[in-house]
Design a protein around this motif. Sequence first.
Motif, PDB file in Angstrom:
ATOM      1  N   PHE A 235     -13.303   2.327   4.862  1.00 17.17           N
ATOM      2  CA  PHE A 235     -13.886   3.171   3.816  1.00 17.17           C
ATOM      3  C   PHE A 235     -15.332   2.780   3.583  1.00 17.17           C
ATOM      4  O   PHE A 235     -15.724   1.647   3.860  1.00 17.17           O
ATOM      5  N   LYS A 236     -16.076   3.724   3.041  1.00 25.21           N
ATOM      6  CA  LYS A 236     -17.460   3.409   2.643  1.00 25.21           C
ATOM      7  C   LYS A 236     -17.445   2.985   1.180  1.00 25.21           C
ATOM      8  O   LYS A 236     -16.785   3.615   0.342  1.00 25.21           O
TER       9      LYS A 236
ATOM     10  N   LYS B  16     -10.107   1.708  -5.519  1.00 29.80           N
ATOM     11  CA  LYS B  16      -9.272   2.879  -5.715  1.00 29.80           C
ATOM     12  C   LYS B  16      -9.930   4.053  -5.009  1.00 29.80           C
ATOM     13  O   LYS B  16     -11.147   4.244  -5.128  1.00 29.80           O
ATOM     14  N   ILE B  17      -9.122   4.787  -4.269  1.00 34.79           N
ATOM     15  CA  ILE B  17      -9.615   6.004  -3.633  1.00 34.79           C
ATOM     16  C   ILE B  17      -8.483   7.024  -3.603  1.00 34.79           C
ATOM     17  O   ILE B  17      -7.333   6.651  -3.332  1.00 34.79           O
ATOM     18  N   ASN B  18      -8.792   8.263  -3.927  1.00 36.76           N
ATOM     19  CA  ASN B  18      -7.789   9.345  -4.013  1.00 36.76           C
ATOM     20  C   ASN B  18      -6.586   8.930  -4.870  1.00 36.76           C
ATOM     21  O   ASN B  18      -5.442   9.197  -4.519  1.00 36.76           O
ATOM     22  N   GLY B  19      -6.863   8.202  -5.964  1.00 39.42           N
ATOM     23  CA  GLY B  19      -5.805   7.804  -6.885  1.00 39.42           C
ATOM     24  C   GLY B  19      -4.961   6.619  -6.425  1.00 39.42           C
ATOM     25  O   GLY B  19      -4.052   6.197  -7.122  1.00 39.42           O
ATOM     26  N   LYS B  20      -5.255   6.062  -5.246  1.00 38.56           N
ATOM     27  CA  LYS B  20      -4.467   4.936  -4.727  1.00 38.56           C
ATOM     28  C   LYS B  20      -5.260   3.631  -4.801  1.00 38.56           C
ATOM     29  O   LYS B  20      -6.428   3.590  -4.437  1.00 38.56           O
ATOM     30  N   LYS B  21      -4.582   2.564  -5.266  1.00 37.39           N
ATOM     31  CA  LYS B  21      -5.210   1.241  -5.334  1.00 37.39           C
ATOM     32  C   LYS B  21      -5.001   0.517  -4.018  1.00 37.39           C
ATOM     33  O   LYS B  21      -3.889   0.489  -3.492  1.00 37.39           O
ATOM     34  N   LYS B  22      -6.088  -0.066  -3.506  1.00 36.12           N
ATOM     35  CA  LYS B  22      -6.020  -0.738  -2.209  1.00 36.12           C
ATOM     36  C   LYS B  22      -6.763  -2.070  -2.250  1.00 36.12           C
ATOM     37  O   LYS B  22      -7.576  -2.304  -3.139  1.00 36.12           O
ATOM     38  N   THR B  23      -6.491  -2.901  -1.252  1.00 38.73           N
ATOM     39  CA  THR B  23      -7.215  -4.166  -1.085  1.00 38.73           C
ATOM     40  C   THR B  23      -7.980  -4.095   0.226  1.00 38.73           C
ATOM     41  O   THR B  23      -7.489  -3.501   1.192  1.00 38.73           O
ATOM     42  N   GLY B  24      -9.161  -4.675   0.240  1.00 37.65           N
ATOM     43  CA  GLY B  24      -9.928  -4.630   1.477  1.00 37.65           C
ATOM     44  C   GLY B  24     -10.888  -5.796   1.600  1.00 37.65           C
ATOM     45  O   GLY B  24     -11.002  -6.633   0.705  1.00 37.65           O
ATOM     46  N   ILE B  25     -11.555  -5.818   2.743  1.00 35.74           N
ATOM     47  CA  ILE B  25     -12.581  -6.824   3.003  1.00 35.74           C
ATOM     48  C   ILE B  25     -13.914  -6.101   3.111  1.00 35.74           C
ATOM     49  O   ILE B  25     -14.040  -5.107   3.833  1.00 35.74           O
ATOM     50  N   LEU B  26     -14.877  -6.611   2.365  1.00 36.29           N
ATOM     51  CA  LEU B  26     -16.179  -5.975   2.278  1.00 36.29           C
ATOM     52  C   LEU B  26     -17.119  -6.536   3.349  1.00 36.29           C
ATOM     53  O   LEU B  26     -17.280  -7.754   3.467  1.00 36.29           O
TER      54      LEU B  26
ATOM     55  N   GLU C 118     -13.896   3.544  -5.990  1.00 41.92           N
ATOM     56  CA  GLU C 118     -14.073   2.937  -7.312  1.00 41.92           C
ATOM     57  C   GLU C 118     -13.663   1.474  -7.166  1.00 41.92           C
ATOM     58  O   GLU C 118     -12.536   1.176  -6.751  1.00 41.92           O
ATOM     59  N   VAL C 119     -14.596   0.559  -7.467  1.00 36.58           N
ATOM     60  CA  VAL C 119     -14.297  -0.871  -7.331  1.00 36.58           C
ATOM     61  C   VAL C 119     -13.487  -1.327  -8.542  1.00 36.58           C
ATOM     62  O   VAL C 119     -13.846  -1.034  -9.685  1.00 36.58           O
TER      63      VAL C 119
END
Length: 255
Positions: free
Chosen positions: A44-45, A7-17, A50-51
């Motif tokens: 993103f860093k 989550k960043i800036n109130g938005k939930k996202k999916t990503g690859i670490l 927020e994980v």
Amino acid sequence: MKFLRFKINGKKKTGILNGDSITEIKGSMLEALNSKQLEKAGIFKLKDVEVLPPVSPSKVVCVGLNYRDHAKELDMKLPTEPTLFIKPSTAVVGYGDDVIYPEDSTQLDYEAELGIVIFKEAHHVKEEDAADFIGGYTILNDVTARDKQRKDIQWTRAKSFDTFAPIGPCVETELDPTNQNISLKLNNELRQDSNTKHMIFNAYKLVEFISNVMTLKPGDVIGTGTPPGVGSMQVGDMVEVSIERIGTLKNVIKA
Ligand code: MG
């Protein structure tokens, strides 16, 4: 590949670490695994986000005694088939979330576990086909109110309090579940240290056994049992479960 939700800036996202950087992808992990195509978005860093729990399971199916070294520690006979119980979806929290010590419990225990993440509906799956239904692997802390487990015949209460199923931080899609080091530190002190090769019923056998009882839905998580060294946690403690090649799941105990 390590999938995570954040989550960043109130938005939930999916990503690859990748190390400490996240490449956002469009759609969910399950969609990405199905389409085998990744449509990339922002970068993103890790420290800025927020994980979140990497999946939202309909259920977390867990297995009782499943490590030979743990059975030896407890001087118990090896089970001939897995003992199953369920943690409700409402117990799931993610990396960095608090685990709440229930007011009326007197013994809160940690259990480091490898979590299997299902990505295709699984019903009557054979052991040799199980890998096709597994999207990847995560880390689970099977938090247990041991006093309640001892008191009750059924384990539902002991295993099901809100926050009793921390999972994460990510789902690793390329992993041999039959040979990974698994460990747990409580306040930086090593308490559990084993390898998934000591499992009595391996990940593929568990998918066969459980899917012959109940349908496993995409996103469901299987907790595969814990190695020796189970112990108690107190309010304020920091608990970290690590699995080779997946990472570390960290949570703090709160009143
Ligand atoms: Mg357990």
